[in-house]
Design a protein around this motif. Sequence first.
Motif, PDB file in Angstrom:
ATOM      1  N   ASN A 100       0.806  -1.223   0.000  1.00  0.00           N
ATOM      2  CA  ASN A 100       0.000   0.000   0.000  1.00  0.00           C
ATOM      3  C   ASN A 100       0.837   1.269   0.000  1.00  0.00           C
ATOM      4  OD1 ASN A 100      -2.131  -1.867   2.053  1.00  0.00           O
ATOM      5  ND2 ASN A 100      -2.721  -1.189   0.021  1.00  0.00           N
ATOM      6  N   THR A 101       2.102   1.161   0.385  1.00  0.00           N
ATOM      7  CA  THR A 101       3.006   2.311   0.317  1.00  0.00           C
ATOM      8  C   THR A 101       3.810   2.308  -0.981  1.00  0.00           C
ATOM      9  OG1 THR A 101       4.547   1.033   1.689  1.00  0.00           O
ATOM     10  CG2 THR A 101       3.198   2.687   2.796  1.00  0.00           C
ATOM     11  N   GLY A 102       3.464   1.425  -1.918  1.00  0.00           N
ATOM     12  CA  GLY A 102       4.125   1.388  -3.217  1.00  0.00           C
ATOM     13  C   GLY A 102       5.327   0.466  -3.238  1.00  0.00           C
ATOM     14  N   LEU A 103       6.319   0.831  -4.040  1.00  0.00           N
ATOM     15  CA  LEU A 103       7.594   0.104  -4.061  1.00  0.00           C
ATOM     16  C   LEU A 103       8.394   0.583  -2.850  1.00  0.00           C
ATOM     17  CD1 LEU A 103       8.710   0.110  -7.801  1.00  0.00           C
ATOM     18  CD2 LEU A 103       8.310  -1.900  -6.378  1.00  0.00           C
ATOM     19  N   ASP A 104       8.285  -0.146  -1.781  1.00  0.00           N
ATOM     20  CA  ASP A 104       8.800   0.327  -0.488  1.00  0.00           C
ATOM     21  C   ASP A 104       9.645  -0.764   0.156  1.00  0.00           C
ATOM     22  OD1 ASP A 104       9.216   1.379   1.991  1.00  0.00           O
ATOM     23  OD2 ASP A 104       7.104   1.603   2.537  1.00  0.00           O
ATOM     24  N   PRO A 105      10.952  -0.806  -0.150  1.00  0.00           N
ATOM     25  CA  PRO A 105      11.799  -1.880   0.387  1.00  0.00           C
ATOM     26  C   PRO A 105      11.900  -1.886   1.901  1.00  0.00           C
ATOM     27  CG  PRO A 105      13.123  -0.177  -0.681  1.00  0.00           C
ATOM     28  CD  PRO A 105      11.698   0.117  -1.020  1.00  0.00           C
ATOM     29  N   ALA A 106      11.591  -0.752   2.562  1.00  0.00           N
ATOM     30  CA  ALA A 106      11.680  -0.691   4.018  1.00  0.00           C
ATOM     31  C   ALA A 106      10.424  -1.215   4.709  1.00  0.00           C
ATOM     32  CB  ALA A 106      11.941   0.753   4.460  1.00  0.00           C
ATOM     33  N   HIS A 107       9.358  -1.463   3.944  1.00  0.00           N
ATOM     34  CA  HIS A 107       8.130  -1.969   4.563  1.00  0.00           C
ATOM     35  C   HIS A 107       8.419  -3.340   5.179  1.00  0.00           C
ATOM     36  CE1 HIS A 107       4.063  -3.537   5.003  1.00  0.00           C
ATOM     37  NE2 HIS A 107       3.611  -2.304   4.850  1.00  0.00           N
ATOM     38  N   PRO A 108       7.941  -3.608   6.405  1.00  0.00           N
ATOM     39  CA  PRO A 108       8.247  -4.897   7.047  1.00  0.00           C
ATOM     40  C   PRO A 108       7.832  -6.112   6.226  1.00  0.00           C
ATOM     41  CG  PRO A 108       7.331  -3.359   8.649  1.00  0.00           C
ATOM     42  CD  PRO A 108       7.203  -2.696   7.304  1.00  0.00           C
ATOM     43  N   ARG A 109       6.706  -6.027   5.518  1.00  0.00           N
ATOM     44  CA  ARG A 109       6.266  -7.167   4.708  1.00  0.00           C
ATOM     45  C   ARG A 109       7.231  -7.418   3.550  1.00  0.00           C
ATOM     46  NH1 ARG A 109       0.753  -5.989   2.822  1.00  0.00           N
ATOM     47  NH2 ARG A 109       0.276  -6.353   5.016  1.00  0.00           N
ATOM     48  N   VAL A 110       7.669  -6.348   2.920  1.00  0.00           N
ATOM     49  CA  VAL A 110       8.604  -6.482   1.798  1.00  0.00           C
ATOM     50  C   VAL A 110       9.939  -7.024   2.284  1.00  0.00           C
ATOM     51  CG1 VAL A 110       9.796  -5.244  -0.044  1.00  0.00           C
ATOM     52  CG2 VAL A 110       7.444  -4.616   0.567  1.00  0.00           C
ATOM     53  N   LEU A 119       2.338 -11.723   5.591  1.00  0.00           N
ATOM     54  CA  LEU A 119       1.896 -11.771   4.202  1.00  0.00           C
ATOM     55  C   LEU A 119       0.411 -12.084   4.128  1.00  0.00           C
ATOM     56  CD1 LEU A 119       2.764 -11.618   1.233  1.00  0.00           C
ATOM     57  CD2 LEU A 119       3.294 -14.066   1.346  1.00  0.00           C
ATOM     58  N   LEU A 120      -0.071 -12.898   5.045  1.00  0.00           N
ATOM     59  CA  LEU A 120      -1.499 -13.181   5.185  1.00  0.00           C
ATOM     60  C   LEU A 120      -1.972 -12.511   6.467  1.00  0.00           C
ATOM     61  CD1 LEU A 120      -1.620 -16.970   4.230  1.00  0.00           C
ATOM     62  CD2 LEU A 120      -2.101 -14.991   2.785  1.00  0.00           C
ATOM     63  N   VAL A 121      -2.991 -11.681   6.351  1.00  0.00           N
ATOM     64  CA  VAL A 121      -3.406 -10.878   7.496  1.00  0.00           C
ATOM     65  C   VAL A 121      -4.787 -11.298   7.985  1.00  0.00           C
ATOM     66  CG1 VAL A 121      -2.059  -8.945   6.593  1.00  0.00           C
ATOM     67  CG2 VAL A 121      -4.511  -9.033   6.152  1.00  0.00           C
ATOM     68  N   ARG A 122      -5.021 -11.024   9.239  1.00  0.00           N
ATOM     69  CA  ARG A 122      -6.354 -11.202   9.823  1.00  0.00           C
ATOM     70  C   ARG A 122      -6.370 -10.476  11.157  1.00  0.00           C
ATOM     71  NH1 ARG A 122     -10.736 -14.455   8.777  1.00  0.00           N
ATOM     72  NH2 ARG A 122     -12.151 -14.830  10.511  1.00  0.00           N
TER      73      ARG A 122
END
Length: 219
Positions: free
Chosen positions: A138-148, A179-182
């Motif tokens: 959701n933040t785009g191409l964001d290598p610092a995002h924890p999921r990425v 990667l899978l959220v709930r």
Amino acid sequence: MCTVIVRTGWPLTLLGVRDEYTDRPWEGPGEHWPEHPGVLGGRDLKAGGTWLAVHPAARRAAALLNGHGTPAPETVKTSRGDLALRAAATGALPEADLARYDPFHLVLAEPGRARLASWDGARLTTADLPDGTSMIVNTGLDPAHPRVAAHLPRFAASPSAGGWHGLVTGEPSNAPEALLVRHETPGGRVFASLSVMRVTLDTDGVTYDFTDLTADRDR
């Protein structure tokens, strides 16, 4: 859609994990839109659009993610669900009338090439995705995002993108790297990963696989 993973080259593979409120009605992939003949995707039954569209005859696919930024005015706001449909149908990224859309990221994939359009409510940017494997959130191409940071290396290291479905694993959670959220909102609604769709585009044609993640659990 909250995560899109793309590997460019021959073939090009796109995998999308859709996260949404579980009480929002939807149906699985099909040719649901007479105004876009030949385009298929899962349909959001509330707004009528889709999060991932495939045009097999044209060998194109488009995936939509919500973005961050300034929302559209309520008086003109239009659902973003038509963006992936139009991109898959025409092969063109949106350029005009964007002020009526909330922020988004839109991936348009064709054999050997993938492009990303990002709208923050004030400015549109477009760029080709780099060679190799990219993950868009959701933040785009964001290598610092924890999921990425947690998952992109696994997908990039996979010798075959055809096996990516097997990498979409783990117990759903509300952890930022999941990667899978709930998770349940304060109002009692459940937000979760609902489906996974993998699309492969090659010179010989298109293949796609859809997995309904709600099939074996309560929505």
